[in-house]
Structure formats: C-alpha cells, structure tokens
Motif scaffolding. Structure first.
Motif, PDB file in Angstrom:
ATOM      1  N   GLN A 149     -16.620 -10.198   2.880  1.00 23.58           N
ATOM      2  CA  GLN A 149     -15.055 -10.546   2.930  1.00 23.58           C
ATOM      3  C   GLN A 149     -14.539  -9.277   3.504  1.00 23.58           C
ATOM      4  O   GLN A 149     -14.822  -8.189   3.281  1.00 23.58           O
ATOM      5  N   ARG A 150     -13.245  -9.679   3.801  1.00 22.96           N
ATOM      6  CA  ARG A 150     -12.272  -8.495   4.218  1.00 22.96           C
ATOM      7  C   ARG A 150     -11.508  -8.201   2.939  1.00 22.96           C
ATOM      8  O   ARG A 150     -11.134  -8.925   2.001  1.00 22.96           O
ATOM      9  N   ILE A 151     -11.768  -6.788   2.769  1.00 26.71           N
ATOM     10  CA  ILE A 151     -10.575  -6.444   1.528  1.00 26.71           C
ATOM     11  C   ILE A 151      -9.433  -5.884   1.858  1.00 26.71           C
ATOM     12  O   ILE A 151      -9.357  -5.063   3.066  1.00 26.71           O
ATOM     13  N   LYS A 152      -8.464  -5.638   1.228  1.00 30.27           N
ATOM     14  CA  LYS A 152      -7.183  -5.074   1.565  1.00 30.27           C
ATOM     15  C   LYS A 152      -6.633  -4.426   0.436  1.00 30.27           C
ATOM     16  O   LYS A 152      -6.840  -4.546  -0.499  1.00 30.27           O
ATOM     17  N   ILE A 153      -6.276  -3.171   0.747  1.00 28.16           N
ATOM     18  CA  ILE A 153      -5.937  -2.205  -0.147  1.00 28.16           C
ATOM     19  C   ILE A 153      -4.244  -1.768   0.159  1.00 28.16           C
ATOM     20  O   ILE A 153      -4.171  -1.446   1.343  1.00 28.16           O
ATOM     21  N   ALA A 154      -3.257  -1.697  -0.933  1.00 22.85           N
ATOM     22  CA  ALA A 154      -2.142  -1.310  -0.541  1.00 22.85           C
ATOM     23  C   ALA A 154      -1.622  -0.496  -1.833  1.00 22.85           C
ATOM     24  O   ALA A 154      -1.895  -0.641  -2.932  1.00 22.85           O
ATOM     25  N   LEU A 155      -0.741   0.571  -1.534  1.00 20.17           N
ATOM     26  CA  LEU A 155      -0.055   1.362  -2.366  1.00 20.17           C
ATOM     27  C   LEU A 155       1.167   1.203  -1.945  1.00 20.17           C
ATOM     28  O   LEU A 155       2.011   2.098  -1.209  1.00 20.17           O
ATOM     29  N   PRO A 156       2.075   0.254  -2.382  1.00 21.80           N
ATOM     30  CA  PRO A 156       3.320  -0.256  -1.988  1.00 21.80           C
ATOM     31  C   PRO A 156       4.376   0.832  -1.981  1.00 21.80           C
ATOM     32  O   PRO A 156       5.263   0.981  -1.182  1.00 21.80           O
ATOM     33  N   SER A 157       4.522   1.655  -3.195  1.00 24.76           N
ATOM     34  CA  SER A 157       5.477   2.655  -3.327  1.00 24.76           C
ATOM     35  C   SER A 157       5.399   3.960  -2.168  1.00 24.76           C
ATOM     36  O   SER A 157       6.329   4.640  -1.869  1.00 24.76           O
ATOM     37  N   LEU A 158       4.191   4.026  -1.685  1.00 26.64           N
ATOM     38  CA  LEU A 158       3.947   4.942  -0.795  1.00 26.64           C
ATOM     39  C   LEU A 158       3.831   4.362   0.571  1.00 26.64           C
ATOM     40  O   LEU A 158       3.695   5.064   1.649  1.00 26.64           O
ATOM     41  N   LYS A 159       4.129   3.109   0.661  1.00 27.53           N
ATOM     42  CA  LYS A 159       4.097   2.443   1.979  1.00 27.53           C
ATOM     43  C   LYS A 159       2.738   2.554   2.569  1.00 27.53           C
ATOM     44  O   LYS A 159       2.795   2.667   3.843  1.00 27.53           O
ATOM     45  N   LEU A 160       1.659   2.281   2.034  1.00 23.82           N
ATOM     46  CA  LEU A 160       0.287   2.469   2.677  1.00 23.82           C
ATOM     47  C   LEU A 160      -0.360   1.302   2.516  1.00 23.82           C
ATOM     48  O   LEU A 160      -0.333   0.672   1.389  1.00 23.82           O
ATOM     49  N   ALA A 161      -1.334   0.991   3.471  1.00 24.68           N
ATOM     50  CA  ALA A 161      -2.188  -0.215   3.324  1.00 24.68           C
ATOM     51  C   ALA A 161      -3.340   0.202   4.444  1.00 24.68           C
ATOM     52  O   ALA A 161      -3.074   0.862   5.122  1.00 24.68           O
ATOM     53  N   ALA A 162      -4.194  -0.538   4.111  1.00 22.78           N
ATOM     54  CA  ALA A 162      -5.737  -0.368   4.819  1.00 22.78           C
ATOM     55  C   ALA A 162      -6.289  -1.720   4.538  1.00 22.78           C
ATOM     56  O   ALA A 162      -6.208  -2.338   3.623  1.00 22.78           O
TER      57      ALA A 162
END
Ligand code: GCB
Length: 604
Positions: A235-248
């Motif tokens: 599957q595709r996995i998503k990672i987010a660090l919202p307070s740092l406005k980062l996503a991958a």
C-alpha cells in the motif's frame, strides 16, 4: 539477526511488538482478574507431570477455565470463586502471602469484542509479564513468552467470540540459571502481569511498527520507515507532521516495508532544555497511527558526548522500576511521574533505567519532561555466556525494547549489560548484543556498566581496561570506593588509569543509609556516611579526563532479597537518595547542590 523493523513480527515467535500501542484503538483489560496461586503447577501438568498444553487440543488443566455444569462433575478449581489480583500489578505487593512467592499464578479475565461493521483484527497485548507467560484464549494456547520486561501480543482474530471470551494467563516467576536475568539479582523478583494489558483492534492491514528519526548525519532531513502487516501490504503510506507543515508518501513493497526521507528545514530540535515533541500522523489504507516525536542527534567525539552537536554533561541518577512508597513494581504514568519528578528535583537531565527495560510510560514521560534515558536489558552479573538460548533470549529482549522505544527522543543509550565478569565467552556474547543494537538502531549510543579493577600493587590505583570497553561508545563503570572498598577517605586518594579514549559516564557509586539514622560520617548506614561518600566522590570523579556524566546508585530505596540486616535493611537496598517513605536523605541535597553548581544547569 533480526531485520530492522521486522522485529515487529518475528517469524516463528507468534508475537508482535506493536509500536505506539497506547495510541491504537484499544480496550483496556486492566482491572481485577481472578487468580489461582498454583505452587505445584497443578493447572499446568497432569499427575505424570506432562503439560496439558502439549496436545493440539487441551483436555485438562486451568487453561480450560471450566466450571462444573452438574452436581456430579469433578472440577477442582474455579476462577469465578477465586480471589482477584489487580492487573497491572505484581502479586508480591498485593497479598502478604505472596510476598516471597516464586512459582505460578493463573490469571483469568473475561471480555467481549467491541462491535464493529468492518473486517477487523484483534490482538491481546501485554506490556510485560514476569518471567514466563503462557497465554490461552477460550481454552486454546496462543503462545508462551519468556522475559519479564518486554511487551508481546498475540493475534486472536477468528479465535475470539463476540462475547464471553476467557483469557487465561499462567505467569511463572521462577528464576532460571539460563535466564536473562539469571538466578542472582539485587532486586525483588516481582511476579505477575506487571504492566498494562490491552485488547487492540486494527484494520486487516495495519501499521505494525514504524520508525521516524533524523537521517543520520543531518539535522534537517527526516527518515521514516513503516512496517505494515496484513494481506494488502503493498500500500501507499502517508506521513504528516502538521505543526511543521511537512508531508511525505511512500509505497510499501510486498514485504509491507515502506521507507522514505524528506527535507525538514528549520526543524526545532529536542533537548532537555526544550523538549519539543511534534505530532506525527502515519496512515496506510484504513489505518492511522499518531505519535509525538522529538528529533535530536546524539554522538560522541573523542571524550565528549554531543547532543545536537553541543557538548553535554549527563547529570544523572539510576532508577529501579519500583514505587518505593508502595513497595511494588512501578507501572503507571503516575508512578513514572513520581520517579522522574524526584530526578528533576535533583537537577537531573539523565536517568539510567536499571537493570531491565522499564515500562513504556517512563520513556514517554521522559520525552515530555526533557530527561535523557539510558535503557538496559537484564544481562546482569554472571549469566550463561556459552548458552546460545541465553544469547537468543537477550537478543530478543534487546530487539523488542528497541522496537518499542526507537521513536523516543529521550532514549540515547542502549545498555547491553551490568557488571559482567571479564572473559572471552562473555565478551563475545556482549559483542553480539552491541552488533544487534547497532544493526537495529545505529543512531544511539551503545554502552554497558563495566567493572573497575584495582592495581594489585596499589590499592588506590583504579584501572578500567575491560576488553569489552573497545566495543561501546561510552566508557561506563560502577565503582564503590568508600562502601565496598575502604572507607570514604580512600576516595580522596584514588588515581585512575582508563584505557579508553571515550566519554566516561560513571554508571554507579553510592552507599547505604537508613533514613533518619544520624551519626558521625564513619558510622555505616548513617545518612552522614552516605552524604560523605557523595561529597568526596563527585569532585574525585570530576578529575577523571573525559568525565561526562554519572548516574549514582540510586534514586530510591528498593526491595532486594539480598539485603537482610534486621532493623536496618529488612529486605531493602537502602542506597536510595529517597527513602521508602519518600523522605530525602542528606545525600540528595549533596547531589542536587553538585548538579546545581555545574555550568549549563538551569532551574526549571
Ligand atoms: C551494583 C549493582 C546493583 C546493586 C548495587 C549495590 O554494582 O549493579 O544492581 O544493587 O551494586 O547496591 O550493591
């Protein structure tokens, strides 16, 4: 060797280390469990002494959790009418009759599955059971776990019913020569389901474990690795660090492993002064897991320890996983707050979680409070260095600890042993643990508490040259001049030869003191004696080149079956700075003043 995150699901073990378990959808199975104390293991062995659970279908023993359905049926146990023990909790401190008990206790709880429309998977998760646990669901064996301080889980999807499930656990805390630890320790052999028990609910394919950290050698690139488990792994996995406005995002392969790295400019780094935790959201299909993760670097350069590139002195203290006020195993967040609160009050930025993996709340709270941690496995004193099963056991405990705590910024040291005797087989054993730690997590320091030897020609000449010291990042040793070796004034005359050009972190020193017992500083067990040992030891250690920190022995008095002096010890090791009543002994202030006088210390 275990592969990185594959420690989450080890083939043949039937066990999982589900990372970040408290953030999962789960139902607590904590509470009163009915318990049968079984000194002869009657519920486990038949009268020929064959285990009932050897057969594919169990036909007898307590695992079946039966009650007689008619007045003629012979059943010689009954969970329903047996007393209860609190889970989590050691049994020794819950019932006077169990205080010294070493043997088997059977625990039983009942639970229903949460209702849910979607296809779900269920696991029973145990934070720890000391030392050996056999787990049965509705009369079927789920597995056996060995090792008293690491988590394990069994899948029960398809085995559990909608309601009225019987979960039976036989916990046995007998000591074994080949065990880790072995039969001889200076701490209480608390038995029982000593940590949280959870019923964890997951979608069919779920995030079993993950690792998120700074890419080694950088402070602005995040590296993530996610291990999926289930039928749809690619599957595709998503990672987010919202307070740092980062996503991958990344795609997992057929093995369920997804890896990615992404730039994280201006990342606020975690440190004891600024313990910044960032919300991390990881999702894959129907599953999402969140955590709060700090990012920092830890390394050594010559004789210095560098945190985020800056030299740091580890103002530490050693801690046992025991709430001294209760005289029992610590397990809760409140227990962790009590212990780490005292450490903070001392001015510590570091704790040595001795001598075995502590519960997960400790490192999580240390993350929040800004306290660095040394975590350890119970390779303690003299274990069976030539026994491959003993090594396998130690490696599993290490791997499971790393799988559980690898996302904790506070954890900076994996310690593989304490006070082990110099010898070829020992060094080989410990080297393989160091290799394992580095293989599973090359971003933290690896160490062990070694021993010091005395120059036969000069009693004041202390030598640290254990050949194992070559393989660790820190040069750590325990030293008890003034207590086991001479009187306190000897401390002033010590000379040191340390073979290793590495940061020196003195992992233990100390002396017994009975709280409230006051006398002159040469009277054993007086608070004055202990305070004098601290007063002399700290400046003496400060003269050692590369002295980079210490973790005096120990924060609190703790129970020990080796400490028998009546009226003074009474089954307690009394080297604590805090007594079993929560009183601070004189040495507490000595250490606090010392830490307060060091550059870089700031009151919080
Ligand atoms: C040690 C051990 C520690 C003991 C302590 C003591 O060296 O590492 O487990 O409790 O000494 O009090 O003797």
């Amino acid at each position: 060797m275990l592969a990185g995150l594959a420690a989450a699901a080890l083939p043949g073990r039937g066990e999982l280390v589900i990372a970040d378990v408290f953030a999962r959808q789960s139902t607590s199975l904590n509470g009163p469990w009915h318990a049968i104390v079984d000194p002869y293991d009657t519920g486990y062995f038949d009268y020929r002494h064959h285990p009932y659970d050897e057969a594919a279908t169990i036909t007898g023993g307590f695992a079946l959790d039966r009650v007689s359905t008619n007045r003629s049926e012979l059943i010689e146990y009954n969970f329903d009418t047996s007393p209860t023990l609190s889970v989590p909790g050691d049994w020794n401190s819950q019932n006077d009759r169990l205080f010294y008990f070493e043997g088997s206790v059977w625990y039983r709880t009942r639970f229903d599955l949460p209702q849910s429309g979607a296809a779900r998977r269920f696991f029973v998760y145990f934070g720890a059971a000391n030392y050996e646990a056999e787990v049965y669901l509705n009369g079927r064996k789920l597995g056996r776990h060995i090792g008293g301080f690491t988590p394990f889980a069994y899948e029960i999807t398809g085995l559990a019913r909608a309601s009225g499930n019987s979960l039976v656990v036989r916990v046995n805390n007998c000591r074994h020569a080949e065990g880790v630890p072995t039969i001889n320790t200076d701490w209480w052999n608390y038995g029982g389901l000593t940590r949280d028990v959870l019923l964890v609910e997951e979608p069919e394919t779920f995030i079993a474990n993950f690792r998120i950290r700074l890419k080694p050698g950088t402070t602005n690139v995040i590296q993530a690795r996610v291990q999926l488990d289930g039928p749809a792994r690619d599957q595709r996995i998503k990672i987010a660090l919202p307070s740092l406005k980062l996503a991958a995002a990344a795609a997992a392969g057929a093995d369920g492993l997804a890896e990615c790295e992404f730039p994280a400019p201006n990342l606020p780094l975690w440190s004891p002064e600024a313990p910044v935790l960032n919300r991390v959201e990881i999702s894959a299909g129907a599953d999402e897991v969140t955590d709060r993760v700090g990012f920092r670097t830890i390394e050594t350069r010559g004789r210095d320890i560098l945190l985020n590139g800056h030299k740091i002195f580890l103002r530490g203290v050693s801690v046992h996983e025991e709430n001294p006020l209760r005289g029992g195993r610590a397990w809760s967040e409140a227990d962790a707050r009590l212990l780490l609160g005292w450490a903070k009050e001392l001015g510590c930025n570091f704790v040595r979680l001795a001598h075995y993996p502590h519960n997960e709340h400790m490192a999580r709270l240390a993350d929040e409070m800004g306290i660095l941690c040394w975590e350890e496995i119970p390779v303690y004193w003299t274990i069976q260095w030539n026994n491959p099963e003993t090594l396998d056991n130690a490696q599993r405990q290490l791997a499971d600890l790393i799988a559980r705590d690898q996302n904790r910024a506070s954890v900076v040291v994996w310690s593989v042993a304490n006070e082990t005797p110099v010898g070829e087989a020992r060094t080989k054993f410990l080297r393989s643990l160091v290799e394992e730690a580095r293989f599973l997590d090359g971003t933290r320091l690896v160490s062990a508490a070694m021993e010091v030897r005395t120059d036969p020609a000069d009693a004041c000449h202390k030598i640290v040259d254990d050949p194992f010291g070559e393989f660790t990042d820190l040069c750590s040793f325990n030293e008890y001049t003034g207590w086991y070796d001479g009187l306190p004034d000897k401390i002033d005359h010590l000379k040191w030869t340390i073979k290793y050009d590495k940061p020196v972190v003195v992992s233990e020193f100390g002396a017994d003191a009975k709280e409230g017992f006051h006398a002159d500083a040469l009277t054993r067990f007086s608070e004055e004696y202990q305070a004098d040992v601290y007063r002399r030891t700290l400046p003496m250690l400060a003269q050692i080149p590369g002295f980079s920190g210490c973790t005096p022995w120990i924060l609190c008095d703790f129970r020990s079956p080796r400490r028998l002096l009546p009226g003074i010890q009474d089954d307690w090791n009394i080297k604590g700075l805090v007594s079993r009543r929560g009183d601070k002994k004189m040495a507490f202030q000595v250490l606090k003043d010392y830490y307060g006088s060091l550059p870089g210390w700031s009151p919080k």
